[in-house]
Design a protein around this motif. Sequence first.
Motif, short mmCIF file in Angstrom:
data_model
loop_
_atom_site.label_atom_id
_atom_site.label_comp_id
_atom_site.label_asym_id
_atom_site.label_seq_id
_atom_site.Cartn_x
_atom_site.Cartn_y
_atom_site.Cartn_z
N ASP A 185 0.85 -1.20 0.00
CA ASP A 185 0.00 0.00 0.00
C ASP A 185 0.89 1.24 0.00
N ASP A 186 0.23 2.36 -0.27
CA ASP A 186 0.97 3.62 -0.38
C ASP A 186 1.74 3.95 0.91
N TRP A 187 1.13 3.63 2.04
CA TRP A 187 1.76 3.96 3.31
C TRP A 187 3.14 3.32 3.45
N HIS A 188 3.19 2.00 3.22
CA HIS A 188 4.46 1.31 3.45
C HIS A 188 5.50 1.61 2.37
N ASN A 189 5.03 1.83 1.14
CA ASN A 189 6.00 2.06 0.06
C ASN A 189 6.46 3.51 0.01
N PHE A 190 5.56 4.44 0.37
CA PHE A 190 5.90 5.87 0.22
C PHE A 190 5.71 6.71 1.49
N SER A 191 4.44 6.81 1.95
CA SER A 191 4.15 7.84 2.96
C SER A 191 4.96 7.67 4.24
N ALA A 192 5.05 6.44 4.75
CA ALA A 192 5.80 6.24 6.00
C ALA A 192 7.28 6.52 5.79
N LEU A 193 7.71 6.50 4.53
CA LEU A 193 9.13 6.73 4.23
C LEU A 193 9.38 8.19 3.87
N ASN A 194 8.42 9.04 4.30
CA ASN A 194 8.65 10.48 4.17
C ASN A 194 8.54 10.98 2.72
N PHE A 195 7.81 10.25 1.89
CA PHE A 195 7.47 10.77 0.57
C PHE A 195 6.10 11.45 0.74
N PRO A 196 6.03 12.77 0.87
CA PRO A 196 4.70 13.36 1.02
C PRO A 196 3.88 13.16 -0.26
N LEU A 241 11.31 7.43 11.55
CA LEU A 241 11.27 6.74 12.85
C LEU A 241 9.94 7.03 13.55
N GLU A 242 9.55 8.29 13.56
CA GLU A 242 8.30 8.67 14.24
C GLU A 242 7.09 8.03 13.56
N SER A 243 7.08 8.04 12.21
CA SER A 243 5.95 7.42 11.48
C SER A 243 5.79 5.96 11.86
N CYS A 244 6.90 5.32 12.21
CA CYS A 244 6.86 3.88 12.51
C CYS A 244 6.80 3.64 14.02
N GLY A 245 6.55 4.68 14.79
CA GLY A 245 6.35 4.51 16.23
C GLY A 245 7.64 4.37 17.02
N ILE A 246 8.75 4.90 16.52
CA ILE A 246 10.02 4.82 17.25
C ILE A 246 10.42 6.23 17.68
N ASP A 247 10.76 6.40 18.95
CA ASP A 247 11.11 7.73 19.47
C ASP A 247 12.45 8.19 18.90
N SER A 248 12.41 9.24 18.07
CA SER A 248 13.63 9.67 17.39
C SER A 248 14.58 10.43 18.32
N ASN A 249 14.08 10.79 19.53
CA ASN A 249 15.01 11.41 20.50
C ASN A 249 15.85 10.34 21.19
N GLU A 250 15.29 9.15 21.25
CA GLU A 250 16.01 8.08 21.94
C GLU A 250 16.86 7.23 20.98
N TYR A 251 16.32 7.05 19.78
CA TYR A 251 16.97 6.12 18.85
C TYR A 251 17.42 6.81 17.56
N SER A 252 18.47 6.26 16.97
CA SER A 252 18.87 6.69 15.63
C SER A 252 19.26 5.43 14.86
N GLY A 253 19.46 5.60 13.57
CA GLY A 253 19.80 4.39 12.81
C GLY A 253 20.23 4.72 11.41
N PHE A 254 20.73 3.69 10.73
CA PHE A 254 21.07 3.89 9.32
C PHE A 254 20.37 2.85 8.46
N ALA A 255 20.30 3.15 7.17
CA ALA A 255 19.69 2.22 6.22
C ALA A 255 20.51 2.25 4.94
#
Length: 339
Positions: free
Chosen positions: A129-140, A289-303
């Motif tokens: 769906d659009d959410w997982h492929n685009f919106s949650a990944l910060n593609f407005p 991170l926030e879209s996926c329910g992860i606190d971006s103040n506490e966690y960071s990551g790479f992809a």
Amino acid sequence: MTNLQEIASEIESYVINDAKQAEDFRIKFIGSKGLIKELYGELKNVPADQKREFGQQVNQLKNLAEEKYNASKENVSDSKSQIDRFDLTRPGFDESIGSRHPLSIVRSEIIEIFKKIGYSVSEGPEIEDDWHNFSALNFPPEHPARDMQDTFFIDKGEQEIALRTHTSSVQVRVMENSTPPIRTISPGRVYRNEAISARAHCFFHQVEGLYIDKGVSFADLKQTLLYFAKELFGEKAQIRLRPSYFPFTEPSAEVDVSCTICNSKGCNVCKYSGWLEILGCGMVDPNVLESCGIDSNEYSGFAFGMGIERITQLKYKVNDLRMYSENDLRFLRQFTSNI
Ligand code: DAH
């Protein structure tokens, strides 16, 4: 008087499948105490005018039984002699073992490299769906970045459904469904609305990686990719990062590996630059991170994300993407020993 007809049909229908049954048959009918001997003994009681006919009939029975016995002996001993003829010293028949597809070989190799440093493997649906492929990944919505990936939309309803354009959608699913630390790679097939040519195809394969924890830095990303390049292309491999843009990472980079074909001296594969582009990467954007329910103040990551076809092209010098899906055995058989 004994019914000779009945004995004849008993002889005919007697089942003889092995040596023991053959011997039982012999004893019952033609042995020295068998039925036929008995019948000859009866001959003296037969009235004189019938003796001749009775004798002939018993002779026929005897022949019938002997023929059956001799034939069965041949069959039974035949299977035994077949075993005798079985030559254990003879070399076996050559079974052709087939080969794995080059993309499968390289995918497994990539998975093994990341498994060694603790990455799990995750998979997700190819119809997304659009959410997982685009919106949650910060593609407005309406953002031109969506045009970077020519998408096959398969339903333009309220919720848009598409063939996934990258396996970053799996990263979203993993982040939504688990809590950090997360260390996973997602291999899989992806689709884009591209005209098919030597350099582009409407489907290809990716492996994406994701690492989320407290205090993950760009240095971790760089070191992980250097480790990967050395495992895949050899100890001498070097990497360089060039600034780039992806909506879901900030900062983002494109990664090149030193050309293993010419040792960075310059050749037609690296277009005389000494470098080969292999993947895109970056620090996961806090919005993702926030879209996926992860606190971006506490966690960071790479992809990071790479095309398996691209890596395979570099490893095996396959310059035409179409060969991967043409099923030409002359091409596929070249990978037989690379199991
Ligand atoms: N998803 C990108 C593509 O298909 C590749 C990519 C780039 C994936 C950077 C990432 C990343 O996870 O961080 O072009």
